[in-house]
Design an enzyme around this catalytic site. Structure first.
Site, PDB file in Angstrom:
ATOM      1  N   SER A 145       0.996  -1.148  -0.019  1.00  0.00           N
ATOM      2  CA  SER A 145       0.148  -0.006   0.013  1.00  0.00           C
ATOM      3  C   SER A 145       0.818   1.257   0.130  1.00  0.00           C
ATOM      4  O   SER A 145       1.623   1.616  -0.933  1.00  0.00           O
ATOM      5  CB  SER A 145      -0.915  -0.090   1.344  1.00  0.00           C
ATOM      6  OG  SER A 145      -1.878   1.100   0.992  1.00  0.00           O
ATOM      7  N   ASP A 295      -2.736   6.217  -3.837  1.00  0.00           N
ATOM      8  CA  ASP A 295      -1.501   5.543  -3.370  1.00  0.00           C
ATOM      9  C   ASP A 295      -1.052   4.607  -4.203  1.00  0.00           C
ATOM     10  O   ASP A 295      -1.587   4.395  -5.436  1.00  0.00           O
ATOM     11  CB  ASP A 295      -2.050   4.864  -2.125  1.00  0.00           C
ATOM     12  CG  ASP A 295      -2.808   3.657  -2.312  1.00  0.00           C
ATOM     13  OD1 ASP A 295      -3.746   3.549  -3.194  1.00  0.00           O
ATOM     14  OD2 ASP A 295      -3.115   2.944  -1.040  1.00  0.00           O
ATOM     15  N   ASP A 299      -5.650   1.651  -4.277  1.00  0.00           N
ATOM     16  CA  ASP A 299      -7.169   1.444  -3.718  1.00  0.00           C
ATOM     17  C   ASP A 299      -7.709   2.835  -2.852  1.00  0.00           C
ATOM     18  O   ASP A 299      -8.799   3.024  -2.546  1.00  0.00           O
ATOM     19  CB  ASP A 299      -7.037   0.376  -2.823  1.00  0.00           C
ATOM     20  CG  ASP A 299      -5.920   0.368  -1.896  1.00  0.00           C
ATOM     21  OD1 ASP A 299      -5.159   1.311  -1.779  1.00  0.00           O
ATOM     22  OD2 ASP A 299      -6.076  -0.755  -0.870  1.00  0.00           O
TER      23      ASP A 299
END
Length: 571
Positions: A145, A295, A299
């Site tokens: 992430s 990011d 997401d």
């Protein structure tokens, strides 16, 4: 077994020469780093794992990834013993992600499992979509992430396209823990790999457009600035915006280049204002109406819009989700789509304004633990009885419809641009639209404080902090008495004013505390599940009647959050 004892096992012939050489180097030259790399096993948690890349049991590498995938393969064979098993795999722009993706594919195919493997970087929500669209039994995405560049991760999805939850999560964990490193099957079978290319993007983008857009007012007149912040959405968002009819789009060209170094930002996290600074600079030049950034795995989304002074202002996750949720429900209401069996999804750390929005439009607001896998679980459990409309959490995540079972920046970006275009066409701004919602439902103001505590000592400090907040909770916050304490680890709700303790069995155990005060203040405390942080979420509220009222009371609420931080000895 000490860290050194565990490290010596990695010098055996079952580990490759490069790994053995690096372990020996740490033993000879860096005992503290060796201890951090081996003092524990990198935990395969209830959604997967995330960690610093490198050798060691507490690092993400060929062997810890192989162990996780071998355990997953064993579990899949148990669950689908008489069926063809197919798994989709995607990966983001991080260092080693592509190589890790092929490694994971090799372990699966070595176990006789077919794999759909993306040829290049793709966003996490496209993986979630593909699992259902291609009727896979599971999905895997290699991503960390928005963590720093030294991190990578491994996230598992089940056949409904959502992240794994009970009972699959614990079943997979049990199988992973049984696997010894020498039992991993690394010799893959490329004949069992089907490569996925841009053709899947078109199917996914069409679904985003179908599920995220309601009307076409003003799209051609909206000025947009977009940045992928070196992440995966360079593959999907530009194409989606164009296909949806948003023609005035400027891109931050330097940040549209994928890179695991994230060279133009300190952190590739759209929650951080600095990550959008280049986009905001471009917006000044182009006179943009809206700025959007995502990011690395695509997401999460950050949005900036023009405030009452005409300056670009970054919205927090609760504000973005408030706008999108209210707009969607208003559209459903205007189009007479409501049947009384609809619901929206939220989380325990997200603003309570979503209860008010749900009440306003006559739908249910379901709440789960932090993370979209719990919203995915809500959708799965409600199938056939209730219709999911949308859901969000404060950490810059939102999803519209159930075609993706995870937070999805692409569909959310299309929706946000529609709202902005509609507002502009009606001589309003998105910020004014937000204030109108606050005038109707109450002004909710939220804040977030992250305290970083790295390494083994940091983990111990975070544990002690949580213990202290449990054993010695504050009696007041910003002058308002604490009336209720929810402890999700103990699954209890202490009603202090009534001297009563109630059981909470509707949400699974989690190391989270929430304080509620008499004036509606809410403070949530939880250690991060993916980073070496303890997180504090603040929510305060007041009623407002006008835009002028908004300015003053927002400042009052900002000051109140500072008071609360002082009361908790965080300042």
């Amino acid at each position: 077994m000490t860290s050194l004892d565990k490290a010596k096992l990695w010098l055996e012939e079952s580990f490759d020469a490069e790994t053995r050489k690096e372990v020996q180097r740490l033993m000879d030259d860096n005992p503290s780093e060796l201890d951090d790399a081996f003092y524990k096993n990198l935990e395969f948690g209830t959604g997967g794992m995330r960690g610093i890349m490198g050798v060691g049991t507490n690092r993400l590498n060929k062997y810890t990834l192989g162990q996780a995938t071998q355990g997953l393969a064993n579990y899949l064979h148990q669950q689908f013993s008489n069926e063809q098993i197919k798994v989709a795999i995607a990966y983001d722009v991080r260092h080693n992600s592509k190589e890790f993706g092929k490694l994971v594919a090799d372990v699966l195919t070595a176990n006789g499992i077919s794999v759909l493997l993306f040829k290049e970087h793709r966003p996490t929500p496209e993986l979630s979509f593909t699992v259902r669209n291609k009727q896979c039994k599971a999905g895997i995405v290699l991503t960390a992430s928005h963590n720093p560049p030294e991190y990578n991760g491994y996230k598992v999805y089940w056949n409904d396209g959502a992240q794994i939850v009970a009972p699959q999560d614990y079943g997979i964990i049990a199988e992973v823990e049984k696997v010894q490193f020498h039992q991993i099957k690394f010799d893959g079978n490329d004949d069992l790999i089907e490569w996925i290319g841009p053709e899947q993007d078109d199917v996914y983008i069409d679904a985003c457009i179908e599920n995220s857009l309601y009307q076409n007012e003003g799209r051609e007149d909206l000025n947009i600035v977009f940045t992928s912040i070196h992440g995966t959405t360079y593959t999907t968002v530009p194409k989606a915006l164009a296909k949806a009819g948003f023609t005035k789009v400027d891109f931050v060209s330097e940040q549209m280049v994928p890179s695991g170094n994230f060279p133009t930002v300190d952190s590739p996290n759209p929650e951080e204002p600095a990550a959008l600074s280049m986009a905001l600079d471009l917006a000044k030049y182009t006179q943009a109406d809206i700025v959007i950034g995502t990011d690395p795995d695509g997401d999460r989304l950050g949005i900036a819009v023009r405030n009452l002074q005409g300056d670009m202002q970054l919205l927090n996750g609760n504000q973005t989700n408030t706008i999108l949720t209210y707009y969607i429900l208003d559209q459903w209401n205007k189009q007479a789509k409501m049947t009384g069996k609809e619901f929206i999804g939220s989380t325990i750390v997200t603003s309570d304004i979503f209860f008010e929005i749900a009440k306003r439009f006559g739908v249910e607001c379901k709440v789960g633990l932090t993370g979209f896998k719990w919203i995915g679980k809500m959708i799965r459990e409600a199938e056939g009885t209730q219709k999911f409309i949308c859901g969000g959490e404060e950490s810059f995540g939102f999803m519209t419809g159930d075609f993706v079972r995870d937070k999805d920046s692409c569909g959310s970006i299309l929706l946000a641009c529609e709202v902005a275009a509609w507002c502009k066409a009606n001589a309003r701004t998105v910020y004014q639209y937000l204030i109108d919602i606050y005038k109707e439902l109450g002004l909710y103001n939220e804040g977030l404080l992250n305290i970083v505590k790295k390494g083994k000592d940091g983990a111990d400090q975070i544990h002690r902090m949580m213990m202290d907040f449990r054993l010695s909770p504050p009696k007041t916050l910003a002058g308002s008495p604490v009336e209720k304490i929810k402890d999700f680890e103990n699954q209890t709700c202490r009603m202090l004013s009534e001297n009563q303790v109630l059981e909470m069995n509707d949400i699974p155990k989690s190391n989270v505390l929430i304080y509620y005060t008499a004036d509606g203040t809410k403070v949530c405390i939880r250690p991060s599940g993916t980073e070496p942080k303890i997180k504090f979420y603040f929510s305060v509220k007041q009623s407002i009647t006008s835009e002028q009222d908004f300015k003053h009371k927002l400042a009052d609420l900002d000051n109140k959050i500072q008071e609360i931080k002082k009361d908790l000895k965080l300042l």
